[in-house]
Design a protein around this motif. Structure first.
Motif, PDB file in Angstrom:
ATOM      1  N   THR A 285       0.830  -1.198   0.162  1.00 16.90           N
ATOM      2  CA  THR A 285      -0.019  -0.056  -0.111  1.00 16.90           C
ATOM      3  C   THR A 285       0.907   1.168  -0.039  1.00 16.90           C
ATOM      4  OG1 THR A 285      -0.307  -0.082   2.224  1.00 16.90           O
ATOM      5  CG2 THR A 285      -2.038  -1.016   1.128  1.00 16.90           C
ATOM      6  N   ARG A 286       2.180   1.200  -0.237  1.00 15.72           N
ATOM      7  CA  ARG A 286       2.902   2.271  -0.351  1.00 15.72           C
ATOM      8  C   ARG A 286       2.434   3.228  -1.257  1.00 15.72           C
ATOM      9  NH1 ARG A 286       8.561  -0.870   0.019  1.00 15.72           N
ATOM     10  NH2 ARG A 286       8.641  -1.335   2.386  1.00 15.72           N
ATOM     11  N   ASP A 287       2.246   2.647  -2.565  1.00 15.03           N
ATOM     12  CA  ASP A 287       1.443   3.647  -3.428  1.00 15.03           C
ATOM     13  C   ASP A 287       0.204   4.001  -2.980  1.00 15.03           C
ATOM     14  OD1 ASP A 287       0.115   4.583  -5.691  1.00 15.03           O
ATOM     15  OD2 ASP A 287       0.508   2.919  -7.183  1.00 15.03           O
ATOM     16  N   SER A 288      -0.314   5.355  -3.178  1.00 13.20           N
ATOM     17  CA  SER A 288      -1.701   5.784  -2.425  1.00 13.20           C
ATOM     18  C   SER A 288      -2.525   4.968  -3.176  1.00 13.20           C
ATOM     19  CB  SER A 288      -1.749   7.317  -2.467  1.00 13.20           C
ATOM     20  OG  SER A 288      -1.468   7.510  -3.930  1.00 13.20           O
ATOM     21  N   GLU A 289      -2.530   4.720  -4.392  1.00 10.26           N
ATOM     22  CA  GLU A 289      -3.654   4.098  -5.020  1.00 10.26           C
ATOM     23  C   GLU A 289      -3.739   2.396  -4.637  1.00 10.26           C
ATOM     24  OE1 GLU A 289      -5.948   5.747  -7.199  1.00 10.26           O
ATOM     25  OE2 GLU A 289      -4.739   7.380  -6.241  1.00 10.26           O
ATOM     26  N   ALA A 290      -2.749   1.871  -4.188  1.00 12.69           N
ATOM     27  CA  ALA A 290      -2.767   0.379  -4.002  1.00 12.69           C
ATOM     28  C   ALA A 290      -3.414   0.179  -2.847  1.00 12.69           C
ATOM     29  CB  ALA A 290      -1.256  -0.108  -3.891  1.00 12.69           C
TER      30      ALA A 290
END
Length: 162
Positions: free
Chosen positions: A55-60
Motif C-alpha cells: 500500500t506504499r502507492d496511495s492507489e494500491a
C-alpha cells in the motif's frame, strides 16, 4: 562438514550448509537487544509488512485474500491473522476506494510504530550478532542478503519466462 570455519569449507560443503543455516535462522528468535518483540508481535509483523509493502502507492490496496496468497496460507488462516492484528489495534479495515464491495486493509498508527520498533530491533540484533566482524564483511553480507531477497521477489517473473 569437517570444520566450523566457513573459510575452510569446499564450495560443495559451503553450498550444502546454506539450507541448514537458513533453518537455524528461522528457528532462532532475534536476540533481546532493545525493546524485545513478543513472539505474537513477530508473527503479526508478517501481515503488517505485507500491508505496508503493498500500500506504499496511495492507489494500491490489499485485501485479506491477497494477504493469504502472498503468505501462501489458506484464506481462513489469513483471516485469523488479520483479525488478530485488527483486534490488537495494528490494522484497520476500510471500504475500497476502487470497488466499494471490497474491504481493504490499512496500517494504523500503532501498526506503523510496531513495524518501526521491529526494524530498530532487527538492526540492533544485526549489529550485536556481527559486532566482531570486519566492517567490510558486515556490509558485504548485508548487500548480499538484500540481493538474495530481491531475487526471491523476482522468482514469479523468472518462472513465468521458463
Amino acid at each position: 562438514m569437517t570444520t566450523n570455519d566457513p573459510a575452510d569449507l569446499t564450495a560443495e560443503e559451503l553450498l550444502n550448509a546454506v539450507g541448514p543455516a537458513f533453518g537455524k535462522l528461522r528457528r532462532t528468535s532475534l536476540l533481546e537487544v532493545e525493546n524485545p518483540i513478543s513472539a505474537k508481535d513477530l508473527s503479526r509483523t508478517l501481515v503488517l509488512n505485507l500491508v505496508e509493502q503493498h500500500t506504499r502507492d496511495s492507489e494500491a490496496e490489499i485485501t485479506v485474500g491477497a494477504v493469504a496468497e502472498l503468505l501462501g496460507v489458506d484464506p481462513s488462516v489469513a483471516s485469523r491473522m488479520v483479525g488478530d492484528s485488527i483486534k490488537a489495534g495494528y490494522l484497520t479495515r476500510a471500504a475500497s476506494q476502487q470497488d466499494g464491495r471490497r474491504t481493504v486493509l490499512h496500517l494504523s498508527p500503532a501498526g506503523t510504530e510496531l513495524i518501526a520498533r521491529l526494524r530498530r530491533h532487527q538492526r540492533n540484533a544485526y549489529d550485536f550478532i556481527t559486532a566482531d566482524w570486519a566492517e567490510r564483511d558486515r556490509l558485504e553480507f548485508a548487500r548480499l542478503m538484500l540481493k538474495y531477497v530481491d531475487s526471491l521477489d523476482r522468482l514469479a517473473e523468472r518462472k513465468a519466462t521458463t
